[in-house]
Structure formats: C-alpha cells, structure tokens
Scaffold this active site. Structure first.
Site, PDB file in Angstrom:
ATOM      1  CG  HIS A   1      -0.116   0.060   2.548  1.00  0.00           C
ATOM      2  ND1 HIS A   1       0.355  -0.872   3.293  1.00  0.00           N
ATOM      3  CD2 HIS A   1      -0.169   1.415   3.165  1.00  0.00           C
ATOM      4  CE1 HIS A   1       1.079  -0.226   4.389  1.00  0.00           C
ATOM      5  NE2 HIS A   1       0.804   0.985   4.377  1.00  0.00           N
TER       6      HIS A   1
HETATM    7  C1  UD1 Z   1      -1.531   5.429   6.212  1.00  0.00           C
HETATM    8  C2  UD1 Z   1      -0.235   5.759   6.755  1.00  0.00           C
HETATM    9  C3  UD1 Z   1       0.698   4.675   6.682  1.00  0.00           C
HETATM   10  C4  UD1 Z   1       0.299   3.480   7.139  1.00  0.00           C
HETATM   11  C5  UD1 Z   1      -1.154   3.031   6.460  1.00  0.00           C
HETATM   12  C6  UD1 Z   1      -1.822   1.731   7.032  1.00  0.00           C
HETATM   13  C7  UD1 Z   1       0.111   8.135   6.625  1.00  0.00           C
HETATM   14  C8  UD1 Z   1       1.241   9.152   6.143  1.00  0.00           C
HETATM   15  N1  UD1 Z   1       0.310   6.978   6.119  1.00  0.00           N
HETATM   16  O1  UD1 Z   1      -1.434   5.388   4.897  1.00  0.00           O
HETATM   17  O2  UD1 Z   1       1.931   5.024   7.207  1.00  0.00           O
HETATM   18  O3  UD1 Z   1       1.072   2.472   6.909  1.00  0.00           O
HETATM   19  O4  UD1 Z   1      -1.975   4.067   6.728  1.00  0.00           O
HETATM   20  O5  UD1 Z   1      -2.825   1.609   6.258  1.00  0.00           O
HETATM   21  O6  UD1 Z   1      -0.258   8.487   7.616  1.00  0.00           O
HETATM   22  N2  UD1 Z   1      -8.985   4.883   2.400  1.00  0.00           N
HETATM   23  C9  UD1 Z   1     -10.260   4.853   2.471  1.00  0.00           C
HETATM   24  N3  UD1 Z   1     -10.674   4.268   3.761  1.00  0.00           N
HETATM   25  C10 UD1 Z   1     -10.065   4.254   4.603  1.00  0.00           C
HETATM   26  C11 UD1 Z   1      -8.584   4.405   4.733  1.00  0.00           C
HETATM   27  C12 UD1 Z   1      -8.168   4.744   3.658  1.00  0.00           C
HETATM   28  O7  UD1 Z   1     -10.856   4.684   1.562  1.00  0.00           O
HETATM   29  O8  UD1 Z   1     -10.451   3.704   5.937  1.00  0.00           O
HETATM   30  C13 UD1 Z   1      -8.351   5.394   0.994  1.00  0.00           C
HETATM   31  C14 UD1 Z   1      -8.640   6.774   0.685  1.00  0.00           C
HETATM   32  O9  UD1 Z   1      -8.686   6.714  -0.537  1.00  0.00           O
HETATM   33  C15 UD1 Z   1      -7.257   7.657   1.001  1.00  0.00           C
HETATM   34  C16 UD1 Z   1      -6.301   6.586   0.769  1.00  0.00           C
HETATM   35  O10 UD1 Z   1      -6.842   5.071   1.245  1.00  0.00           O
HETATM   36  O11 UD1 Z   1      -7.138   8.664   0.423  1.00  0.00           O
HETATM   37  C17 UD1 Z   1      -5.004   6.554   1.581  1.00  0.00           C
HETATM   38  O12 UD1 Z   1      -5.406   6.767   3.140  1.00  0.00           O
HETATM   39  P1  UD1 Z   1      -4.454   7.650   4.005  1.00  0.00           P
HETATM   40  O13 UD1 Z   1      -4.874   7.680   5.336  1.00  0.00           O
HETATM   41  O14 UD1 Z   1      -4.198   8.812   3.565  1.00  0.00           O
HETATM   42  O15 UD1 Z   1      -2.938   6.804   3.801  1.00  0.00           O
HETATM   43  P2  UD1 Z   1      -2.536   5.352   3.799  1.00  0.00           P
HETATM   44  O16 UD1 Z   1      -2.295   4.909   2.450  1.00  0.00           O
HETATM   45  O17 UD1 Z   1      -3.728   4.505   4.409  1.00  0.00           O
END
Ligand code: UD1
Length: 370
Positions: A211
């Site tokens: 991811h």
């Molecule tokens: C975040 C953390 C990362 C961790 C990961 C675990 C940061 C910078 N990154 O990355 O260190 O390893 O979490 O999962 O904080 N999304 C959903 N639903 C959710 C969560 C995410 O749809 O419940 C989608 C959204 O489109 C979002 C994307 O995933 O824009 C990324 O989510 P985000 O929390 O920004 O970063 P992660 O890639 O999950």
C-alpha cells in the site's frame, strides 16, 4: 468526580497500524489505579474494515471521541486533525497525550499537544528508514523532536534518537508493543482457520500486502509488481488483501492480473494474523508485517529499498526485495530454504505495554520537565 491525584491520559489514534499499538497500553493503563484514559480517533481511517474490526478484534472499547477527518492531502489531513483536536485537548487538559507510530494523525496530535503545553509520549519512537521521500519518515522525525517521552521499541531506535541529540532522560527502551497484541490475539487468530476459509493449505501459500505510495501510486511500478505477483502465484497460491489506496489505483490503472493471484478485501486483525502465521512466505511493504513475520518465524520479503525496522533483517526473517523483476526468484529461494525456528528478539516479550505505563507513571510523578 476525579480525585486530585488522578492522572488523565489521552491517546490519539487514527490509522490501522495505530490500533494494535494502542490496545496493550489501554489494558495496562486500565489496570492501574488513579488513571483515566480517553481515546480520540481522528478518523484518518474510517472504513469498518480498516478501523472498527480492529477495535473489536483487539477487545478495545469504542473511542470516546471521533474527529472524522477522513481522507485528503497530507496538509489537509494533518491540519484538520490539529484544528479539531485542539479544543478537545484544551477541554480535557490531560497529563499526557500519547501518540503512536508514524502516521499523519501521530504528527498532527503531537504538534497540537506540545503547543498547548501538554506533555507528549511517543510510542514507537526512534525508528528511521533514512528515506525522506516516505511521509512516515518525516512524521517520525517531527514527532520525536516534539515529544517529551520517547518510548523506543529496540536498541537501534535508542541509538537513532541519541544520534539526533535527544537527551537520555527522555528516552526509555520499552520493547515492541505490537508484539504484546500479537501474542494476546494469536490463539483466537489461529482458531479462525482463515487459510482454510480461502481454500489454502497451511504452510503452502503466499500472502501479499502492498500500500506504500512508492509502490502503488505509480502505474508502471504497480503494473510490474502485479506481473511479478502473477509469476509468484503460478508456483504458490497467493492471496492479496487489498488496501483501499491500492484498490483505487488498481481500478484506475487496471493492470492485468494473473488468474491465480487472489485479490480480496482487507481483513481484520485476527483473520490477517491467522493468514500470516500459516503462510509459507509473506510479501509486503508494511512496517508492522515485517515485525509480525519476524516474531512468528515466517519468511518475509519486503518490497522496499530500506526499512526503519533493521532488527527484522538482522535478527528476524525479513529480506529487502525492492526489485519486481526478481521477486518470483526470491520467493523460490525462500521455498528452497528450510524454515528455521522463530528467533528471540530482545523485549519482544508481551510486556511492552506495562513498561510503557511504568515509564509514564514515573515521569508523571517526577512532575517537572523530563
Ligand atoms: C496510512 C499511513 C501509513 C500506514 C497506512 C496503513 C500516513 C502518511 N500513512 O497510509 O503509514 O502504513 O495508513 O494503512 O499517515 N482509504 C479509504 N478508507 C479508509 C482508509 C483509507 O478509502 O478507511 C483510502 C482513501 O482513498 C485515502 C487512501 O486510502 O485517500 C489513503 O489513506 P491515508 O490514510 O491517506 O493513507 P494510507 O495509504 O492508508
């Protein structure tokens, strides 16, 4: 009514890898008298499969407060956590704000608390990948430089903190709190028999998690990784619980996927643990999974150039394998190597939560600056 002697702790969590670090601390705090523990969920992760299922699997009560920040750019997400958390911390005025790991919610909460004059304790302090293109590396550095109490999981983390000038008085070597959760959940996890539910035979399949932006945001990189996983799946059944970020990029770019590579929805804590514990090999770019596989003695190939958890390579089962072109060959090498018994890693013993709370209690009673 709370007595004058009661100490209030606020834990701020928001993303999936935070929850397994919170659970042992919550349990250890609940076992102490004259403590009050309030959990704030920022809402960085909101899908039930990324959040609620972890609270349930880890035996955590629902959070006391939710900030519902959701997704956004780094600046939006970090700023929204700060903006919504500040009045809450002002109202609660805890003795300590506890922050976990390296996600955006971690850095946002530590900045907010420290500027309100609230002491900050960082659980999992001192990890460094030395790759500043990772958002998590920036989050780690800033959090460690703002926190008052640096709770380090391993001696390499302590050395990193000292090298950056953190005074000894702020650093405590407490061990790996995520392993507390793993040890606690393992019997229940194994009882789920998740491999069987997916038609997999114990010890005869690969699990994949990917991811990181560096692996999934660039269509060409994602395409070559999916092709490599397709190759792997031709010699070993391969199952890939897909993170929402990865899912979105797969939808957008629709790389061709081998039939034998099984893409599934993200799994909760116990089912994922069951899958990892019984795997022949794990392919990942997650930090936590490198530690879980090391503890369990399951071979792990990490699709990254560097790791902030070098102990998983020196003492554990982890091998850095950033090149998709040779990933299938690396898997075959793992298959050809006899499994070794799980290693013993110092302070990965299931008692980090207690040591964290001991450190907090003694720092609280010392009152003045640490
Ligand atoms: C975040 C953390 C990362 C961790 C990961 C675990 C940061 C910078 N990154 O990355 O260190 O390893 O979490 O999962 O904080 N999304 C959903 N639903 C959710 C969560 C995410 O749809 O419940 C989608 C959204 O489109 C979002 C994307 O995933 O824009 C990324 O989510 P985000 O929390 O920004 O970063 P992660 O890639 O999950």
């Amino acid at each position: 009514m709370h007595t004058a002697m009661e100490a209030t702790f606020v834990s701020v969590v928001g993303a999936r890898p935070n929850f397994m670090k919170l659970a042992p601390v919550a349990r250890a705090l609940a076992a102490r008298s004259r403590t009050r523990h309030i959990v704030v969920h920022t809402g960085q992760h909101s899908d039930p499969s990324m959040s609620a299922v972890f609270f349930k699997d880890l035996g955590l009560a629902p959070p006391h407060h939710s900030l519902d920040v959701g997704s956004g750019s780094h600046a939006q997400q970090t700023a929204t956590v700060m903006y919504r958390l500040e009045p809450l911390l002002q109202a609660i005025r805890p003795a300590w704000a506890l922050v976990y790991g390296d996600v955006n919610s971690t850095v946002a909460a530590s900045l907010t608390a420290v500027k309100l004059g609230i002491r900050v304790a960082h659980v999992e302090a001192g990890l460094r990948s030395r790759d500043r293109s990772m958002p998590e590396e920036i989050n780690r550095i800033i959090t460690d430089h703002t926190a008052d109490l640096l709770l380090a999981p391993s001696s390499d983390a302590v050395e990193n903190l000292k090298a950056e000038g953190a005074p000894d008085s702020r650093i405590r070597l407490v061990g790996n709190v995520m392993i507390d959760s793993l040890r606690d959940a393992l019997p229940k996890a194994l009882a789920t028999e998740t491999p069987r539910a997916f038609g997999l035979k114990n010890g005869n399949y690969a699990v994949v998690t990917l991811h990181r932006p560096s692996n999934v945001d660039d269509p060409a990189r994602l395409q070559s990784l999916m092709a490599a996983l397709g190759d792997v799946s031709r010699s070993l059944p391969t199952v890939f619980p897909v993170h929402p970020r990865t899912r979105a990029h797969l939808r957008r770019n629709t790389p061709s996927t081998a039939q034998s590579l099984r893409l599934i929805e993200p799994l909760g804590y116990q089912r994922m643990l069951s899958l990892i514990a019984n795997a022949r090999v794990v392919i990942t770019d997650s930090g936590g999974v490198q530690e879980e596989t090391s503890y369990l003695g399951v071979p792990c190939l990490t699709v990254r150039e560097s790791t902030e958890r070098p102990i998983t390579c020196t003492l554990g089962t982890n091998i850095l394998a950033p090149d998709p072109a040779v990933l299938a060959a690396r898997v075959n090498e793992c298959l050809a190597t006899p499994r070794r018994p799980p290693p013993t890693i110092p302070l990965w013993d299931g008692h980090a939560g207690d040591r964290i709370v001991d450190a907090l209690m003694s720092a609280t009673s010392s009152r003045g600056p640490i």
